[in-house]
Write a protein that holds these residues in place. Structure first.
Motif, PDB file in Angstrom:
ATOM      1  N   ALA A  59       0.831  -1.203   0.000  1.00 34.29           N
ATOM      2  CA  ALA A  59       0.000   0.000   0.000  1.00 34.29           C
ATOM      3  C   ALA A  59       0.867   1.254   0.000  1.00 34.29           C
ATOM      4  N   ALA A  60       1.911   1.273   0.832  1.00 40.04           N
ATOM      5  CA  ALA A  60       2.789   2.442   0.907  1.00 40.04           C
ATOM      6  C   ALA A  60       3.530   2.664  -0.404  1.00 40.04           C
ATOM      7  N   CYS A  61       3.922   1.596  -1.032  1.00 40.80           N
ATOM      8  CA  CYS A  61       4.706   1.683  -2.263  1.00 40.80           C
ATOM      9  C   CYS A  61       3.845   2.087  -3.466  1.00 40.80           C
ATOM     10  N   TYR A  62       2.711   1.410  -3.627  1.00 40.23           N
ATOM     11  CA  TYR A  62       1.911   1.582  -4.840  1.00 40.23           C
ATOM     12  C   TYR A  62       0.680   2.456  -4.655  1.00 40.23           C
ATOM     13  N   GLY A  63       0.231   2.647  -3.407  1.00 35.69           N
ATOM     14  CA  GLY A  63      -0.971   3.411  -3.164  1.00 35.69           C
ATOM     15  C   GLY A  63      -2.236   2.601  -3.412  1.00 35.69           C
ATOM     16  N   GLY A  64      -3.366   3.184  -3.049  1.00 36.73           N
ATOM     17  CA  GLY A  64      -4.659   2.565  -3.309  1.00 36.73           C
ATOM     18  C   GLY A  64      -5.030   1.481  -2.320  1.00 36.73           C
ATOM     19  N   PHE A  65      -5.977   0.657  -2.725  1.00 34.11           N
ATOM     20  CA  PHE A  65      -6.509  -0.467  -1.954  1.00 34.11           C
ATOM     21  C   PHE A  65      -5.917  -1.721  -2.582  1.00 34.11           C
ATOM     22  N   ILE A  66      -5.078  -2.435  -1.829  1.00 37.45           N
ATOM     23  CA  ILE A  66      -4.347  -3.546  -2.436  1.00 37.45           C
ATOM     24  C   ILE A  66      -4.530  -4.857  -1.655  1.00 37.45           C
ATOM     25  N   GLY A  67      -4.320  -5.930  -2.391  1.00 36.63           N
ATOM     26  CA  GLY A  67      -4.129  -7.241  -1.791  1.00 36.63           C
ATOM     27  C   GLY A  67      -2.759  -7.722  -2.217  1.00 36.63           C
ATOM     28  N   ALA A  68      -2.072  -8.465  -1.356  1.00 40.10           N
ATOM     29  CA  ALA A  68      -0.711  -8.904  -1.681  1.00 40.10           C
ATOM     30  C   ALA A  68      -0.419 -10.247  -1.029  1.00 40.10           C
ATOM     31  N   PHE A  69       0.469 -10.998  -1.662  1.00 38.38           N
ATOM     32  CA  PHE A  69       0.924 -12.238  -1.047  1.00 38.38           C
ATOM     33  C   PHE A  69       2.390 -12.458  -1.388  1.00 38.38           C
ATOM     34  N   MET A  70       3.087 -13.137  -0.471  1.00 42.30           N
ATOM     35  CA  MET A  70       4.490 -13.469  -0.679  1.00 42.30           C
ATOM     36  C   MET A  70       4.571 -14.687  -1.599  1.00 42.30           C
ATOM     37  N   LYS A  71       5.466 -14.619  -2.595  1.00 37.19           N
ATOM     38  CA  LYS A  71       5.672 -15.744  -3.505  1.00 37.19           C
ATOM     39  C   LYS A  71       6.884 -16.570  -3.102  1.00 37.19           C
ATOM     40  N   LEU A  72       7.846 -15.922  -2.420  1.00 31.84           N
ATOM     41  CA  LEU A  72       9.062 -16.596  -1.983  1.00 31.84           C
ATOM     42  C   LEU A  72       9.128 -16.592  -0.468  1.00 31.84           C
ATOM     43  N   GLN A  73       9.754 -17.595   0.087  1.00 31.98           N
ATOM     44  CA  GLN A  73       9.978 -17.625   1.526  1.00 31.98           C
ATOM     45  C   GLN A  73      10.867 -16.456   1.929  1.00 31.98           C
ATOM     46  N   ALA A  74      10.627 -15.925   3.104  1.00 30.29           N
ATOM     47  CA  ALA A  74      11.493 -14.861   3.612  1.00 30.29           C
ATOM     48  C   ALA A  74      12.916 -15.384   3.741  1.00 30.29           C
ATOM     49  N   PRO A  75      13.917 -14.546   3.490  1.00 32.18           N
ATOM     50  CA  PRO A  75      15.311 -14.978   3.644  1.00 32.18           C
ATOM     51  C   PRO A  75      15.556 -15.492   5.056  1.00 32.18           C
ATOM     52  N   PRO A  76      16.487 -16.427   5.222  1.00 36.39           N
ATOM     53  CA  PRO A  76      16.738 -16.979   6.552  1.00 36.39           C
ATOM     54  C   PRO A  76      17.281 -15.957   7.540  1.00 36.39           C
ATOM     55  N   SER A  77      17.975 -14.939   7.045  1.00 29.29           N
ATOM     56  CA  SER A  77      18.536 -13.935   7.951  1.00 29.29           C
ATOM     57  C   SER A  77      17.435 -13.013   8.447  1.00 29.29           C
ATOM     58  N   GLU A  78      17.608 -12.509   9.650  1.00 26.73           N
ATOM     59  CA  GLU A  78      16.675 -11.536  10.204  1.00 26.73           C
ATOM     60  C   GLU A  78      16.869 -10.190   9.499  1.00 26.73           C
ATOM     61  N   PRO A  79      15.809  -9.364   9.432  1.00 24.93           N
ATOM     62  CA  PRO A  79      15.959  -8.051   8.800  1.00 24.93           C
ATOM     63  C   PRO A  79      17.105  -7.232   9.379  1.00 24.93           C
ATOM     64  N   SER A  80      17.329  -7.336  10.683  1.00 24.93           N
ATOM     65  CA  SER A  80      18.421  -6.569  11.301  1.00 24.93           C
ATOM     66  C   SER A  80      19.773  -6.995  10.745  1.00 24.93           C
ATOM     67  N   GLU A  81      19.935  -8.305  10.481  1.00 32.79           N
ATOM     68  CA  GLU A  81      21.191  -8.796   9.903  1.00 32.79           C
ATOM     69  C   GLU A  81      21.345  -8.308   8.466  1.00 32.79           C
ATOM     70  N   THR A  82      20.225  -8.296   7.728  1.00 37.93           N
ATOM     71  CA  THR A  82      20.263  -7.810   6.353  1.00 37.93           C
ATOM     72  C   THR A  82      20.717  -6.365   6.314  1.00 37.93           C
ATOM     73  N   LEU A  83      20.167  -5.557   7.205  1.00 39.92           N
ATOM     74  CA  LEU A  83      20.511  -4.136   7.221  1.00 39.92           C
ATOM     75  C   LEU A  83      21.953  -3.896   7.650  1.00 39.92           C
ATOM     76  N   SER A  84      22.470  -4.745   8.528  1.00 42.58           N
ATOM     77  CA  SER A  84      23.810  -4.521   9.073  1.00 42.58           C
ATOM     78  C   SER A  84      24.925  -5.099   8.210  1.00 42.58           C
ATOM     79  N   ASN A  85      24.660  -6.262   7.587  1.00 39.67           N
ATOM     80  CA  ASN A  85      25.774  -7.002   7.001  1.00 39.67           C
ATOM     81  C   ASN A  85      25.635  -7.359   5.526  1.00 39.67           C
ATOM     82  N   SER A  86      24.408  -7.481   5.045  1.00 40.92           N
ATOM     83  CA  SER A  86      24.231  -8.083   3.728  1.00 40.92           C
ATOM     84  C   SER A  86      24.818  -7.234   2.606  1.00 40.92           C
ATOM     85  N   LEU A  87      25.490  -7.930   1.686  1.00 37.84           N
ATOM     86  CA  LEU A  87      25.968  -7.313   0.454  1.00 37.84           C
ATOM     87  C   LEU A  87      25.154  -7.793  -0.741  1.00 37.84           C
ATOM     88  N   ASP A  88      24.210  -8.668  -0.486  1.00 35.10           N
ATOM     89  CA  ASP A  88      23.480  -9.332  -1.565  1.00 35.10           C
ATOM     90  C   ASP A  88      22.230  -8.550  -1.962  1.00 35.10           C
TER      91      ASP A  88
END
Length: 346
Positions: A152-181
């Motif tokens: 909703a924040a990205c595209y605006g309007g009234f939306i429905g959404a679903f995840m197609k891929l499993q979340a990465p194994p790393s926690e978001p905090s690790e992604t923000l601190s260390n990930s280069l990928d």
């Protein structure tokens, strides 16, 4: 100067747990909350002595609680991750970023989703990466793993959404601190639904915070088949009902009932159970339905008229249960979503 603007959002809408989201905007500039996050980006002279090449100023809602350190502020941490994944180590030139928040934090109005979307857009802008919004959506989802608010924040309007891929194994905090990928591509899908233009959002905002992680911790690990079917039935009909002309309040109010998250969060918002029992469309003309906004503690009433009476009735019930301050606003749907534009300084 560049300006990035990201709307706040509400999610779930009753049965649409982790599925449905609405981008929000204030109906006038005189309202207390603008319900959006803005970043004003100014280039500083080369050679400016700024730690991390990024000077941060925070204004608006919760400004005093936000870090002004580049490696601690959520918006700039997300931007640094986006830059790092493209081989850019830090902000390439000195900038001043003024963050103006009009979204009450930890109140179920998408403040963290807006910060993440703004951060991804900031990294894209600072690094001249020319990412599509679809690709930026992928970046958002490895940090904020709720596609309803982020979509909703990205595209605006009234939306429905679903995840197609499993979340990465790393926690978001690790992604923000260390990930280069770079994140995988096409992590989630979304769809924008039409919404009857008469529908407005009456948001009742209590003067206390509720972290989404705490609210999510109340949920069970398993659900009964009966409860899963109950929600699936209502979630499948609600978007269509909200796009109809004329609207059918009886069907919409029934379609907004939920068994997956609200029953487990009742005690986190004193008085909410009575709000659900009392606020009926037969008694309050114009009311379509009531639910928690996201994980709460804000309460969302969808309505077409009678906004003040509906809001005051909800506030009265809540005050009887807990003697604290409540603000309320009538909001509209933000159809623009996240934007970035040049601003001419006067």
């Amino acid at each position: 100067m560049k300006r990035i603007r990201v709307p706040g959002s509400t999610a779930n809408l009753g049965p649409g747990f982790d599925v449905l989201g609405l981008a929000l905007k204030a109906t006038s500039t005189s309202q207390k909350f603008t319900v959006c996050l803005e970043l004003h980006i100014e280039q500083l002279p080369e050679g400016s002595s700024v730690p991390g090449n990024c000077e941060i100023m925070c204004k608006g809602e919760g400004a005093g609680t936000f870090s002004t350190a580049c490696d601690e502020n959520l918006v700039t941490k997300v931007a640094l991750y986006v830059l790092r994944s493209h081989g850019i180590r830090g902000f390439p030139s000195p900038v001043r970023i003024t963050m103006v928040s009009g979204i009450p934090s930890c109140r179920g109005l998408g403040s963290s989703a807006a910060a993440v979307v703004a951060g991804v857009m900031l990294g894209n802008e600072i690094g001249h990466l020319n990412l599509s919004k679809e690709r930026m959506f992928d970046y958002c989802l490895v940090v904020e793993r709720h596609p309803d608010n982020v979509g909703a924040a990205c595209y605006g309007g009234f939306i429905g959404a679903f995840m197609k891929l499993q979340a990465p194994p790393s926690e978001p905090s690790e992604t923000l601190s260390n990930s280069l990928d770079e994140p995988p591509k096409d992590i989630a899908s979304y769809h924008q639904f039409p919404l009857n233009t008469d529908v407005k959002m009456v948001v009742i905002i209590p003067d206390f915070h509720l972290a989404t992680t705490d609210a999510r911790g109340r949920l069970p690990q398993n659900y009964s088949l009966e409860d899963a079917v109950f929600n699936a039935q209502r979630c499948s009909l609600l978007p269509g009902l909200l796009g109809e002309t004329p609207l059918n309040p009886a069907k919409i109010s029934e379609a907004m009932r939920d068994r997956l998250h609200q029953p487990y969060r009742m005690d986190l918002v004193p008085g909410f159970e009575r709000v659900l029992q009392t606020m009926k469309h037969e008694v309050y003309p114009g009311l379509l339905g009531v639910c928690l906004s996201g994980a709460g503690p804000s309460i969302l009433a969808l309505a077409t008229s009678n906004f003040e009476r509906i809001a005051e009735a909800v506030c009265s019930i809540l005050r009887e249960a807990q003697d604290i301050r409540y603000d309320w606003q009538v909001l509209e749907v933000d159809h623009d979503g996240a934007t970035c534009c040049d601003v001419v300084m006067s």
